[in-house]
Enzyme design. Structure first.
Site, mmCIF file in Angstrom:
data_model
loop_
_atom_site.group_PDB
_atom_site.id
_atom_site.type_symbol
_atom_site.label_atom_id
_atom_site.label_comp_id
_atom_site.label_asym_id
_atom_site.label_seq_id
_atom_site.Cartn_x
_atom_site.Cartn_y
_atom_site.Cartn_z
ATOM 1 C CE LYS A 299 11.328 -2.631 -5.597
ATOM 2 N NZ LYS A 299 12.009 -3.573 -6.319
ATOM 3 C CB CYS B 274 -0.830 0.163 1.196
ATOM 4 S SG CYS B 274 -2.011 -1.146 1.206
ATOM 5 N NE ARG C 92 4.786 1.610 -0.021
ATOM 6 C CZ ARG C 92 5.660 1.585 0.574
ATOM 7 N NH1 ARG C 92 6.868 2.073 0.253
ATOM 8 N NH2 ARG C 92 5.547 0.968 2.175
ATOM 9 C CD1 TRP D 204 -0.033 -6.210 -3.152
ATOM 10 C CD2 TRP D 204 -0.290 -6.850 -0.861
ATOM 11 N NE1 TRP D 204 0.052 -7.649 -2.905
ATOM 12 C CE2 TRP D 204 0.011 -8.039 -2.055
ATOM 13 C CE3 TRP D 204 -0.676 -7.006 0.317
ATOM 14 C CZ2 TRP D 204 0.442 -9.177 -1.210
ATOM 15 C CZ3 TRP D 204 -0.436 -8.396 0.989
ATOM 16 C CH2 TRP D 204 0.057 -9.348 0.081
ATOM 17 C CG HIS E 180 19.577 -36.794 -4.090
ATOM 18 N ND1 HIS E 180 19.846 -38.109 -3.773
ATOM 19 C CD2 HIS E 180 20.744 -36.306 -4.361
ATOM 20 C CE1 HIS E 180 21.185 -38.437 -4.010
ATOM 21 N NE2 HIS E 180 21.789 -37.139 -4.180
HETATM 22 C C1 G6P Z 1 9.245 -8.369 -2.332
HETATM 23 C C2 G6P Z 1 9.740 -8.142 -3.405
HETATM 24 C C3 G6P Z 1 10.988 -8.450 -3.745
HETATM 25 C C4 G6P Z 1 12.062 -8.186 -2.715
HETATM 26 C C5 G6P Z 1 11.433 -8.721 -1.334
HETATM 27 C C6 G6P Z 1 12.440 -8.080 -0.158
HETATM 28 O O1 G6P Z 1 8.758 -9.575 -2.389
HETATM 29 O O2 G6P Z 1 9.031 -8.085 -4.301
HETATM 30 O O3 G6P Z 1 11.518 -8.043 -4.989
HETATM 31 O O4 G6P Z 1 12.964 -8.874 -2.905
HETATM 32 O O5 G6P Z 1 10.127 -8.021 -1.293
HETATM 33 O O6 G6P Z 1 12.322 -6.778 -0.272
HETATM 34 P P1 G6P Z 1 13.398 -5.569 0.475
HETATM 35 O O7 G6P Z 1 12.838 -4.296 0.209
HETATM 36 O O8 G6P Z 1 13.332 -6.213 1.907
HETATM 37 O O9 G6P Z 1 14.626 -6.289 -0.190
#
Ligand code: G6P
Length: 617
Positions: free
Chosen positions: A612, A2, A27, A74, A515
């Site tokens: 994001k 959000c 976001r 979101w 495996h």
């Molecule tokens: C979300 C994003 C990813 C990112 C992850 C961690 O899942 O879509 O691209 O790697 O968050 O985010 P950060 O800001 O903590 O690196």
């Protein structure tokens, strides 16, 4: 998760709010809305779908108010719908609220308010907030009701006091039309200071083109904002001063610069991003250093374990960090997923160093994992891309990737710059400890200095990857194999593919294939093999032969001269030290995912269900 924006000034609020929302859409993007004060009445415009849909709403162009709040969602509680979109109003239509985060005790609060005669029109947790504010505004403690000036703030504070969970909240009221109140806990919020106007946003780039002067709100801190003033209060409503930060970022860096998508732009920005990450942190023949961090030999010598904790792509970067630190510093290093680490009572004491990686610096699980380590007496070091982000304000030490704003949901330049920064950190520690031959460190420095040019060379092969993407974009399953640091890179390659192309994919340590996963290999399945470590070439080639025998189509990403083999496609990348080879080998995989997604006609920058910045756990 959000995005929120706010404006209070002398100009029309709507264009600024819409502009901010569009840049915060990464976001969350399942619904959006704005509320402005129009002749002391709150008018709300909201709907499900993307921010741009708001332009279509009837009456949108008539909004002339100079005070407003806005939100791009979101969904957590309640499916994406007009009713569940923010802003939410109280029953008397006197208070409008936008909220990022989760109110964990909303069901109890809803019961309480229902018993007091309030009605709810959405399935959200947020709707309790404006109604609670209204409740306290009309029924609050005498101290609130009698002091007219503090009444709005007092009511907001009382409501906030009842909330459990995480939140960044903006409130406007038709009863106090000259003010906006904001507060946060475990969710980001910044205030931009202008001339006779002030701005609020979830992150700095959203309002960077209006101001470079920011207040970074702390947890449990309230701000009362008018067009000319900003006053800060702690959670007992005692006023305090706060220092303004000048953010020297280029506002244009947050635009697309002619690229079709942010992801493609960010893939192409990697040479620059890596150069910025290196900065002046080392030069050949000189020791590594960080401007803002100085770690003593006395402390480092006592460190007997390092944790690297992160989520998603940042965790994959952490895997390279482990290899680098163990090799150069000889300190056992464990990489953990933040959401696991925080709930499994990890073995931590004052001799443990905990490194947290977060591009945004706002990921809820990573921040919670950092707080846990601090409470157990460990020193914490944050690696982030966002100056002043929550994680850097909690950590004992913070170092920045300086990769510039990353907007596309799928992380690219953040990954490569995080791996570079971890390499510099490992060299820095090794030079303090004397744990690795200095001439080897110098060789690694020289390899790192060469990386930006080598990334450019990989990017010169984009057409080749695009052609391969065209051949395989209709596939349903893919596999990524590698050993050592190639396995680390393959995990990130596989994640990129899933995120933006919706193709099911798995990454495996090549030796683990037998495996179980080999049972899934059949005629026509695509297997990507990464081969960059000279010591492991033959081993991985044997594993690739095993899948070819079972009918797989193969793409090899390599910097080695391979024996004549029957691979379908080979992408050659420049040679480098295997310790940092994921920085180069990941790029063809980023491009492959990008073009597969484009050929499928998908929204590369805003893949379904993802966000994001994951500010809820
Ligand atoms: C979300 C994003 C990813 C990112 C992850 C961690 O899942 O879509 O691209 O790697 O968050 O985010 P950060 O800001 O903590 O690196």
């Amino acid at each position: 998760m959000c995005g929120i924006v706010g404006y209070i000034g002398s100009g029309k609020a709507t264009p600024i709010l819409m502009d901010g929302l569009l840049s915060l859409e990464y976001r969350g993007y399942d619904s959006a809305g704005i509320a402005t004060l129009e002749k002391n009445k709150i008018v709300v415009m909201k709907d499900k779908g993307r921010v741009k849909n708001l332009y279509e709403l009837e009456g949108m162009n008539d909004l002339a108010g100079t005070v407003g709040i806005a939100h791009t969602r979101w969904a957590t509680h309640g499916k994406p719908s007009k009713e569940n979109s923010h802003p939410h109003m109280d029953n008397s239509n006197s208070f409008a609220v936008v909220h990022n985060g989760i109110i964990e005790n909303y069901a109890d609060l809803k019961d309480f308010l229902t018993s007091k005669g309030y009605t709810f029109y959405s399935q959200t947790d947020t709707e309790v907030i404006p109604n609670l504010i209204h409740y306290y505004y009309t029924n609050g403690p005498v101290s609130i009701l009698e002091d007219g000036k503090q009444k709005f703030l007092g009511a907001v504070k009382s409501a906030i006091y009842d909330l459990k969970g995480s939140y960044a909240i903006e409130v406007i009221s038709s009863l106090c039309p000259e003010e906006m109140i904001v507060v946060r806990k475990d969710s980001p919020l910044v205030i931009g200071k202008g001339m006779s106007e002030n701005f609020v946003a979830s992150d700095i780039p959203a309002i960077l083109k209006y101001t470079k002067d920011f207040y970074l709100l702390d947890d449990n801190e309230f701000a009362v904002i008018t067009k000319d003033t900003i006053h800060f209060y702690d959670n007992s409503l005692i006023e305090h001063n706060k220092s303004l930060k000048n953010i020297d970022w280029d506002a244009n860096a947050a635009g697309k610069d002619g690229y079709e998508d942010f992801m493609l732009k960010e893939i192409y920005e990697q040479p620059t991003a890596v150069r910025e990450t290196i900065g002046s942190r080392f030069h050949l023949g000189e020791k590594c250093s960080f401007d803002d961090v100085a770690i003593s030999k006395e402390y480092l010598s006592k460190v007997n374990k390092i944790y690297i904790v992160a989520c998603g792509t940042a965790m994959h970067a952490g895997l390279s960090g482990k290899t680098l630190i163990e090799k150069l510093c000889k300190i056992p290093t464990v990489v953990d997923i933040a959401s696991e680490f925080r709930y499994r009572d990890p073995l931590i004491d004052e001799n443990t160093l905990c490194i947290y990686i977060s591009q945004s610096g706002e990921t809820a699980d990573t921040i919670a994992a950092l707080k846990l380590a601090k409470s157990k007496g460990a020193k914490t070091l944050a690696i982030s891309n966002v100056i002043g982000s929550s994680i850097t304000r909690e950590a004992d030490y913070s170092i920045y990737t300086h990769a510039g704003p990353e907007i596309a949901v799928a992380s690219t330049k953040a990954y490569t710059s995080q791996v570079v920064l971890l390499a510099i950190l490992a060299m820095y520690f090794a030079e303090i400890l004397g744990s690795y031959p200095q001439e080897e460190i110098e060789k690694l420095k020289s390899d790192i200095i060469d990386l930006p040019t080598k990334i450019e060379q990989v990017l010169d092969n984009t057409e080749e990857i695009k052609n391969f993407a065209k051949k395989i974009y209709t596939e349903k399953d893919m596999f990524f194999l590698g050993r050592g640091t190639d396995y680390n890179a393959s995990l990130e390659g596989s994640l990129k593919l899933k995120e933006i192309s919706y193709i099911h994919s798995e990454a495996y340590a090549a030796g683990e294939l037998k495996h179980g996963p080999i049972a899934l290999i059949e005629n026509g399945v695509t297997v990507v093999g990464i081969i960059t470590n000279p010591d492991l070439v033959e081993k991985t080639i044997s594993n690739m032969q095993e899948v070819i025998t079972r009918g797989a189509k193969t793409l090899i990403i390599t910097n080695q001269i391979l024996p004549n083999a029957n691979f379908d496609y080979v992408v050659n990348i420049p040679d480098t030290n295997p310790l940092v080879s994921p920085i180069l080998s990941v790029i063809p995989m980023q491009l492959l995912s990008y073009y597969i997604s484009k050929f499928k006609g998908l929204d590369v920058d805003k893949p379904r269900n993802l966000a994001k910045s994951v500010t809820v756990e």
